[in-house]
Design a protein around this motif. Structure first.
Motif, PDB file in Angstrom:
ATOM      1  N   ALA A  70      -9.857  -5.902 -24.422  1.00 38.30           N
ATOM      2  CA  ALA A  70      -9.332  -7.264 -24.460  1.00 38.30           C
ATOM      3  C   ALA A  70     -10.294  -8.310 -23.904  1.00 38.30           C
ATOM      4  N   VAL A  71     -11.287  -7.891 -23.112  1.00 35.09           N
ATOM      5  CA  VAL A  71     -12.182  -8.888 -22.511  1.00 35.09           C
ATOM      6  C   VAL A  71     -13.215  -9.453 -23.490  1.00 35.09           C
ATOM      7  N   LYS A  72     -13.361  -8.817 -24.637  1.00 38.26           N
ATOM      8  CA  LYS A  72     -14.342  -9.296 -25.615  1.00 38.26           C
ATOM      9  C   LYS A  72     -14.126 -10.779 -25.918  1.00 38.26           C
ATOM     10  N   ASN A  73     -15.236 -11.539 -25.880  1.00 40.33           N
ATOM     11  CA  ASN A  73     -15.192 -12.977 -26.162  1.00 40.33           C
ATOM     12  C   ASN A  73     -14.327 -13.788 -25.200  1.00 40.33           C
ATOM     13  N   THR A  74     -14.168 -13.292 -23.991  1.00 40.57           N
ATOM     14  CA  THR A  74     -13.479 -14.088 -22.973  1.00 40.57           C
ATOM     15  C   THR A  74     -14.470 -14.320 -21.825  1.00 40.57           C
ATOM     16  N   LEU A  75     -14.026 -15.094 -20.821  1.00 45.25           N
ATOM     17  CA  LEU A  75     -14.882 -15.337 -19.652  1.00 45.25           C
ATOM     18  C   LEU A  75     -15.134 -14.043 -18.883  1.00 45.25           C
ATOM     19  N   LEU A  76     -14.336 -13.033 -19.213  1.00 53.14           N
ATOM     20  CA  LEU A  76     -14.422 -11.769 -18.473  1.00 53.14           C
ATOM     21  C   LEU A  76     -15.293 -10.729 -19.173  1.00 53.14           C
ATOM     22  N   GLU A  77     -15.935 -11.144 -20.231  1.00 51.64           N
ATOM     23  CA  GLU A  77     -16.643 -10.175 -21.057  1.00 51.64           C
ATOM     24  C   GLU A  77     -17.567  -9.257 -20.256  1.00 51.64           C
ATOM     25  N   ASN A  78     -18.299  -9.823 -19.289  1.00 52.48           N
ATOM     26  CA  ASN A  78     -19.228  -8.981 -18.521  1.00 52.48           C
ATOM     27  C   ASN A  78     -18.770  -8.757 -17.080  1.00 52.48           C
ATOM     28  N   ALA A  79     -17.507  -9.013 -16.829  1.00 51.20           N
ATOM     29  CA  ALA A  79     -17.009  -8.889 -15.461  1.00 51.20           C
ATOM     30  C   ALA A  79     -16.832  -7.425 -15.061  1.00 51.20           C
ATOM     31  N   ARG A  80     -16.977  -7.206 -13.759  1.00 52.86           N
ATOM     32  CA  ARG A  80     -16.671  -5.891 -13.215  1.00 52.86           C
ATOM     33  C   ARG A  80     -15.173  -5.912 -12.908  1.00 52.86           C
ATOM     34  N   ILE A  81     -14.445  -4.999 -13.502  1.00 51.02           N
ATOM     35  CA  ILE A  81     -12.997  -5.001 -13.291  1.00 51.02           C
ATOM     36  C   ILE A  81     -12.616  -3.782 -12.469  1.00 51.02           C
ATOM     37  N   MET A  82     -11.949  -4.041 -11.361  1.00 51.06           N
ATOM     38  CA  MET A  82     -11.543  -2.936 -10.495  1.00 51.06           C
ATOM     39  C   MET A  82     -10.027  -2.920 -10.368  1.00 51.06           C
ATOM     40  N   ILE A  83      -9.472  -1.747 -10.456  1.00 49.68           N
ATOM     41  CA  ILE A  83      -8.022  -1.617 -10.314  1.00 49.68           C
ATOM     42  C   ILE A  83      -7.740  -0.841  -9.035  1.00 49.68           C
ATOM     43  N   ASN A  84      -7.095  -1.519  -8.081  1.00 47.75           N
ATOM     44  CA  ASN A  84      -6.669  -0.851  -6.846  1.00 47.75           C
ATOM     45  C   ASN A  84      -5.326  -0.186  -7.099  1.00 47.75           C
ATOM     46  N   LYS A  85      -5.297   1.093  -6.884  1.00 42.75           N
ATOM     47  CA  LYS A  85      -4.043   1.811  -7.074  1.00 42.75           C
ATOM     48  C   LYS A  85      -3.257   1.712  -5.766  1.00 42.75           C
ATOM     49  N   ILE A  86      -2.098   1.064  -5.820  1.00 41.86           N
ATOM     50  CA  ILE A  86      -1.284   0.928  -4.610  1.00 41.86           C
ATOM     51  C   ILE A  86      -0.229   2.036  -4.612  1.00 41.86           C
ATOM     52  N   ARG A  87      -0.355   2.972  -3.674  1.00 30.49           N
ATOM     53  CA  ARG A  87       0.585   4.089  -3.617  1.00 30.49           C
ATOM     54  C   ARG A  87       1.944   3.588  -3.125  1.00 30.49           C
ATOM     55  N   ALA A  88       2.979   3.956  -3.848  1.00 27.11           N
ATOM     56  CA  ALA A  88       4.311   3.475  -3.501  1.00 27.11           C
ATOM     57  C   ALA A  88       4.792   4.103  -2.196  1.00 27.11           C
ATOM     58  N   ARG A  89       5.437   3.269  -1.351  1.00 30.33           N
ATOM     59  CA  ARG A  89       6.006   3.727  -0.083  1.00 30.33           C
ATOM     60  C   ARG A  89       7.458   3.288  -0.051  1.00 30.33           C
ATOM     61  N   ALA A  90       8.289   4.133   0.516  1.00 33.36           N
ATOM     62  CA  ALA A  90       9.702   3.784   0.616  1.00 33.36           C
ATOM     63  C   ALA A  90      10.171   3.910   2.060  1.00 33.36           C
ATOM     64  N   HIS A  91      11.233   3.182   2.366  1.00 35.11           N
ATOM     65  CA  HIS A  91      11.831   3.192   3.693  1.00 35.11           C
ATOM     66  C   HIS A  91      13.251   3.711   3.506  1.00 35.11           C
ATOM     67  N   CYS A  92      13.579   4.835   4.141  1.00 39.86           N
ATOM     68  CA  CYS A  92      14.906   5.440   3.987  1.00 39.86           C
ATOM     69  C   CYS A  92      15.930   4.586   4.736  1.00 39.86           C
ATOM     70  N   THR A  93      17.000   4.185   4.031  1.00 42.68           N
ATOM     71  CA  THR A  93      17.991   3.336   4.699  1.00 42.68           C
ATOM     72  C   THR A  93      18.952   4.173   5.544  1.00 42.68           C
ATOM     73  N   ASP A  94      18.882   5.513   5.432  1.00 43.69           N
ATOM     74  CA  ASP A  94      19.742   6.365   6.258  1.00 43.69           C
ATOM     75  C   ASP A  94      19.109   6.693   7.602  1.00 43.69           C
ATOM     76  N   CYS A  95      17.865   7.176   7.574  1.00 43.02           N
ATOM     77  CA  CYS A  95      17.251   7.626   8.835  1.00 43.02           C
ATOM     78  C   CYS A  95      16.054   6.785   9.257  1.00 43.02           C
ATOM     79  N   GLY A  96      15.619   5.871   8.399  1.00 42.07           N
ATOM     80  CA  GLY A  96      14.522   4.993   8.789  1.00 42.07           C
ATOM     81  C   GLY A  96      13.132   5.541   8.530  1.00 42.07           C
ATOM     82  N   GLU A  97      13.064   6.752   7.985  1.00 46.63           N
ATOM     83  CA  GLU A  97      11.761   7.363   7.686  1.00 46.63           C
ATOM     84  C   GLU A  97      11.011   6.545   6.627  1.00 46.63           C
ATOM     85  N   GLU A  98       9.693   6.466   6.776  1.00 49.01           N
ATOM     86  CA  GLU A  98       8.863   5.860   5.737  1.00 49.01           C
ATOM     87  C   GLU A  98       8.070   6.955   5.063  1.00 49.01           C
ATOM     88  N   TYR A  99       8.052   6.950   3.748  1.00 45.23           N
ATOM     89  CA  TYR A  99       7.367   8.036   3.049  1.00 45.23           C
ATOM     90  C   TYR A  99       6.775   7.573   1.722  1.00 45.23           C
TER      91      TYR A  99
END
Ligand SMILES: [Zn+2]
Length: 115
Positions: free
Chosen positions: A51-80
């Motif tokens: 999709a970057v072809k012919n856009t301002l991003l054509e030669n850009a370095r694109i990095m994707i940070n993978k954000i690992r999902a975290r949850a907070h248990c509403t019963d015991c308060g554990e984060e996992y």
């Protein structure tokens, strides 16, 4: 392809931001994408590459940070780390939780060339 239209809107937003700064070239784009955002990382990467072809991003370095999902248990308060929205708490087996992160899909930073 779902990821292709997402790639297009990311590029649109990035280009709009760059134009606000009078930039003619985008050198680098960093994205935050959560593991529960419903995005296929590989598909998004491939879609962006096309999709970057012919856009301002054509030669850009694109990095994707993978954000690992975290949850907070509403019963015991554990984060996992959570892989699927219906995963139970590893400590108490509770099914109710709040997601702390993992659904994001956003542009984290943008590096542009200003003439
Ligand atoms: Zn729990």
């Amino acid at each position: 392809m779902h990821e292709f239209s997402i790639a297009m809107s990311i590029i649109e937003i990035a280009e709009a931001e760059a134009r606000k700064a009078d930039a003619s070239v985008i050198n680098e784009l960093v994205l935050d994408v959560g593991t529960l955002s419903g995005i296929e990382f590989y598909a998004l990467d491939t879609a962006l590459e096309m999709a970057v072809k012919n856009t301002l991003l054509e030669n850009a370095r694109i990095m994707i940070n993978k954000i690992r999902a975290r949850a907070h248990c509403t019963d015991c308060g554990e984060e996992y780390d959570i892989e699927h929205v219906f995963d139970a708490c590893p400590k108490c087996g509770g099914l109710y939780h709040e997601l702390l992160c993992g659904k994001e899909l956003q542009i984290k930073s943008l590096v542009v060339d200003v003439p």
